[in-house]
Scaffold this active site. Structure first.
Site, PDB file in Angstrom:
ATOM      1  N   GLU A  26       0.826  -1.207   0.000  1.00  0.00           N
ATOM      2  CA  GLU A  26       0.000   0.000   0.000  1.00  0.00           C
ATOM      3  C   GLU A  26       0.859   1.254   0.000  1.00  0.00           C
ATOM      4  O   GLU A  26       0.406   2.330  -0.320  1.00  0.00           O
ATOM      5  CB  GLU A  26      -0.904   0.027   1.241  1.00  0.00           C
ATOM      6  CG  GLU A  26      -1.905  -1.100   1.283  1.00  0.00           C
ATOM      7  CD  GLU A  26      -2.815  -1.091   0.068  1.00  0.00           C
ATOM      8  OE1 GLU A  26      -3.519  -0.097  -0.130  1.00  0.00           O
ATOM      9  OE2 GLU A  26      -2.786  -2.083  -0.674  1.00  0.00           O
TER      10      GLU A  26
ATOM     11  N   ARG B 146      19.813   5.784 -22.492  1.00  0.00           N
ATOM     12  CA  ARG B 146      19.944   6.090 -23.923  1.00  0.00           C
ATOM     13  C   ARG B 146      20.364   7.538 -24.177  1.00  0.00           C
ATOM     14  O   ARG B 146      20.748   7.886 -25.281  1.00  0.00           O
ATOM     15  CB  ARG B 146      18.677   5.695 -24.695  1.00  0.00           C
ATOM     16  CG  ARG B 146      17.423   6.421 -24.290  1.00  0.00           C
ATOM     17  CD  ARG B 146      16.207   5.734 -24.869  1.00  0.00           C
ATOM     18  NE  ARG B 146      16.255   5.628 -26.320  1.00  0.00           N
ATOM     19  CZ  ARG B 146      16.092   6.637 -27.147  1.00  0.00           C
ATOM     20  NH1 ARG B 146      15.889   7.839 -26.674  1.00  0.00           N
ATOM     21  NH2 ARG B 146      16.128   6.446 -28.451  1.00  0.00           N
TER      22      ARG B 146
ATOM     23  N   ASP C 170      13.974  12.522 -31.265  1.00  0.00           N
ATOM     24  CA  ASP C 170      13.024  11.687 -30.523  1.00  0.00           C
ATOM     25  C   ASP C 170      11.773  12.492 -30.188  1.00  0.00           C
ATOM     26  O   ASP C 170      11.854  13.698 -29.942  1.00  0.00           O
ATOM     27  CB  ASP C 170      13.623  11.265 -29.167  1.00  0.00           C
ATOM     28  CG  ASP C 170      14.531  10.058 -29.283  1.00  0.00           C
ATOM     29  OD1 ASP C 170      14.605   9.468 -30.373  1.00  0.00           O
ATOM     30  OD2 ASP C 170      15.158   9.712 -28.259  1.00  0.00           O
TER      31      ASP C 170
END
Ligand code: ADE
Length: 272
Positions: free
Chosen positions: A136, A174, A189
């Site tokens: 939780e 990356r 990108d």
């Protein structure tokens, strides 16, 4: 760059970290990833890592002691490496200040939203500690006195922080210089430019009757660049118009968007 990941499920990371770019980055020695099993730091006979919440209510809460112990061990190792003359009491004090310039990040749906610009920011550090929450939640003292940052990968709840930690590692790795073969590979990108990326095509020129846009076969690099920019703008306008407010737009971009949509100039916000 080094990642230290604290988790109750280290085995979950085996696949994603043993393939593709993250694997290559480790093989190149550009990235080191250490997985730390929080359960190994629980000192009781049953290696308990969770307990019922004070005040009642359902679910279990991750206990603070094993998490603090695991993080302190890693920070202590960092401090003592190459500094064997430093007295251990001094190391312990420094470690307990958790102020060593190393981000200690809790992955939680309550954190700040992970975006490409957060990935860039994290990529500038030489070490990151990632704590994967479970159950939780995590005892609030971990938040208050140990972590320096909290990150969410989106407005949904997963069963734990392991998959979010993998997402963070992948997005950061990356971006590290030398990891992708082509240094310009991340420049276009989606999100890197503040816009979604333009469409890509490869051979064959006609597939099942669907032709590649002619301009891409033209060899005219200026025209291709213009087409790509307009496609990126159009795609962002269609799918993520919220991004246009903070994107870096030229007057030509704005003119194109005005022509393409009924949105007025003020909807695009202003350039910095
Ligand atoms: N743990 C559970 N859900 C999460 C989310 N969306 N982001 C980060 N950590 C999480």
């Amino acid at each position: 760059m080094r990642f230290d990941i604290f988790t109750l499920f280290p085995e979950m990371f085996a696949g994603p970290f043993a393939s593709s770019i993250v694997k290559r980055a480790q093989e190149m020695g550009r990235v080191e990833i250490a997985l730390h099993d929080i359960r190994a730091y629980a000192t009781d006979k049953h290696h308990t890592t969770d307990d019922t919440p004070y005040g009642g209510g359902g679910g279990m809460v991750m206990k603070p002691e094993p998490i603090f112990a695991a993080v302190e061990r890693v920070l202590g190792e960092r401090l003592s490496s190459g500094k064997s003359a430093t007295p251990s009491a001094e190391i312990a004090d420094t470690v307990r200040s958790y102020d060593m310039g190393v981000p200690i990040i809790l992955l939680t749906p309550q954190g700040r939203l992970f975006t490409q610009s957060v990935a860039c920011e994290l990529a500038s550090h030489e070490q990151l500690l990632l704590i994967c929450g479970r159950y939780e939640g995590v005892d609030e003292r971990v938040r208050e006195h140990l972590v320096t940052d909290e990150i969410s990968i989106g407005d949904y709840v997963l069963s734990g922080g392991e998959i979010p930690a993998m997402v963070v590692v992948d997005a950061v790795v990356r971006l590290l210089p030398g990891v992708l073969g082509d240094p310009a590979a991340t420049h276009n990108d989606s999100h890197a430019t503040g816009l979604l990326e333009y469409p890509h095509y490869t051979r064959p020129p006609v597939f099942r009757g669907w032709a590649v846009p002619e301009v891409l076969l033209s060899g005219n690099h200026a025209e291709i660049a213009r087409w790509r920019r307009e496609q990126a703008l159009r795609r962002t306008l269609d799918r993520r118009p919220d991004l246009l407010g903070s994107a870096d737009l030229t007057p030509a971009d704005r003119a194109y968007l005005e022509k393409t949509s009924s949105l007025s100039e003020k909807d695009f916000g202003s350039c910095p």
